[in-house]
Design an enzyme around this catalytic site. Structure first.
Site, PDB file in Angstrom:
ATOM      1  N   CYS A   1       0.858  -1.209   0.038  1.00 24.82           N
ATOM      2  CA  CYS A   1      -0.071  -0.075  -0.070  1.00 24.82           C
ATOM      3  C   CYS A   1       0.724   1.222  -0.012  1.00 24.82           C
ATOM      4  O   CYS A   1       1.590   1.645   1.061  1.00 24.82           O
ATOM      5  CB  CYS A   1      -0.866   0.029   1.297  1.00 24.82           C
ATOM      6  SG  CYS A   1      -2.056   1.341   1.279  1.00 24.82           S
TER       7      CYS A   1
ATOM      8  N   CYS B   1      -0.358   4.052   2.268  1.00 27.75           N
ATOM      9  CA  CYS B   1      -0.089   3.794   3.686  1.00 27.75           C
ATOM     10  C   CYS B   1       1.307   4.117   4.103  1.00 27.75           C
ATOM     11  O   CYS B   1       1.583   4.511   5.132  1.00 27.75           O
ATOM     12  CB  CYS B   1      -0.284   2.325   3.899  1.00 27.75           C
ATOM     13  SG  CYS B   1      -2.195   1.934   3.500  1.00 27.75           S
ATOM     14  N   ASP B   2       2.126   3.751   3.094  1.00 24.47           N
ATOM     15  CA  ASP B   2       3.662   3.496   3.708  1.00 24.47           C
ATOM     16  C   ASP B   2       4.795   4.348   2.872  1.00 24.47           C
ATOM     17  O   ASP B   2       5.810   4.464   3.215  1.00 24.47           O
ATOM     18  CB  ASP B   2       4.154   2.032   3.671  1.00 24.47           C
ATOM     19  CG  ASP B   2       3.425   0.944   4.403  1.00 24.47           C
ATOM     20  OD1 ASP B   2       2.709   1.505   5.446  1.00 24.47           O
ATOM     21  OD2 ASP B   2       2.967  -0.022   4.060  1.00 24.47           O
TER      22      ASP B   2
END
Length: 320
Positions: free
Chosen positions: A133, A136-137
């Site tokens: 993701c 997300c990261d």
């Protein structure tokens, strides 16, 4: 018989449980015996969930959601659902060890699973450079050199997004052409930070405590090579967890559970769905949580309408 059963223990499931429990519905939440908490259990730092300005570990966030749901009266059972029967007024849910539960309504919040490469070190280095993701990261890879695996729209979108942070992004694809849409390809080709590695597949991930490089194999001649990177984003698709509802609930072309408009209502009365299992695009913890809210409110309204109809029917019988 229960008022409501929630299947799934990610942000959508627990948020639905919080709302249903606060409405006095005493929900039963069935979480997996081995994957309780969903994909966030495999995530380290979560910095984009509202209310945590300093960030929070994925497992800690899920524990807090579970504690909040239980505080208001949710019963959480760690067991695997093996079959569901959704037609009719009474829904039944079979589990592996805890028996069969019945309820007047059911919420599916079973999420989706990222497709993985199937490499041993992929799991070992999850959260240590391996991710599924970018939104997300990606922030954690500022000025790093990273690789994205895939050839579809998701891979192009991930690679393009990651250039906001990374110094260099290699896009590794096992063929010499992409399946992504023309506009997504053009964006990726036009980005100076993206370099394509054609006819290649990742066969190994190197690094003891964090990703340090990849071993690639050429899909044409079989030769191998090394690619030094500090991160690997796998973008080869994801699969909604809908195996329990095949033949019972309508699905979309993307394979997610079909719902009416912005609601959580499926094609069967009393059956609702929320989170990634209905969302083929955003797949974020906060959007899943919001979707769980919708499902709980829809279920509450459905049950209230049932109670009203039953009360009116009883009054008619009494009057006659």
């Amino acid at each position: 018989m229960r008022e409501i059963i929630i299947i799934g223990s990610g942000p959508a499931g627990f948020t639905a449980a919080i709302y249903a429990a606060r409405a006095g519905l005493k929900p039963l939440l069935l979480a997996s015996s081995v994957e309780a908490g969903g994909e966030l259990m495999n995530t380290t730092e979560v910095e984009n969930f509202p209310g945590f300005p300093e960030g929070i570990q994925g497992p800690e966030l899920m524990l807090k959601l579970q504690e909040q749901a239980e505080k208001f009266g949710t019963e959480v059972v760690l067991d695997d659902v093996t079959a569901v029967h959704l037609a009719g007024d009474v829904k039944s849910v079979e589990t592996g060890y805890s028996g069969t539960f019945e309820a007047r309504s059911v919420i599916f919040a079973t999420g989706s699973a990222y497709r993985k490469l199937g490499l041993h070190d992929e799991e070992r280095l999850s959260g240590r450079g391996v991710s599924w993701c970018a939104t997300c990261d990606g922030f954690f890879f500022k000025t790093k050199t990273i690789a994205v695996v895939g050839g579809g729209d998701s891979a192009m979108e991930e690679a393009t997004f990651l250039t906001r942070f990374a110094e260099k992004v290699y896009l590794v694809h096992r063929k010499d052409s992409l399946r992504a849409s023309k506009i997504m390809q053009e964006r990726a080709f036009a980005n100076d930070k993206i370099e394509f590695v054609w006819n290649s597949e990742v066969v190994g991930i190197q690094g003891e405590n964090a990703v340090e490089g990849l071993q690639l194999r050429n899909t044409v001649d079989g030769s191998t090579s090394q690619l030094p990177v500090q991160g690997l984003f796998v973008a080869i698709g994801n699969d909604p967890r809908v195996h329990l509802v095949h033949g019972q609930l309508d699905l979309t072309a993307e394979g997610t559970i079909a719902v009416e408009g912005r609601s959580s209502m499926t094609n069967l009365p009393g059956v609702f769905a929320a989170g990634d299992v209905i969302d083929p695009h955003y797949r974020q913890a906060v959007t899943a949580a919001a979707s769980g809210t919708v499902a709980a409110l829809d279920a509450e309204a459905f049950l209230a309408a049932l109670d009203q109809a039953e009360a009116e029917a009883s009054d008619l019988v009494t009057a006659s």
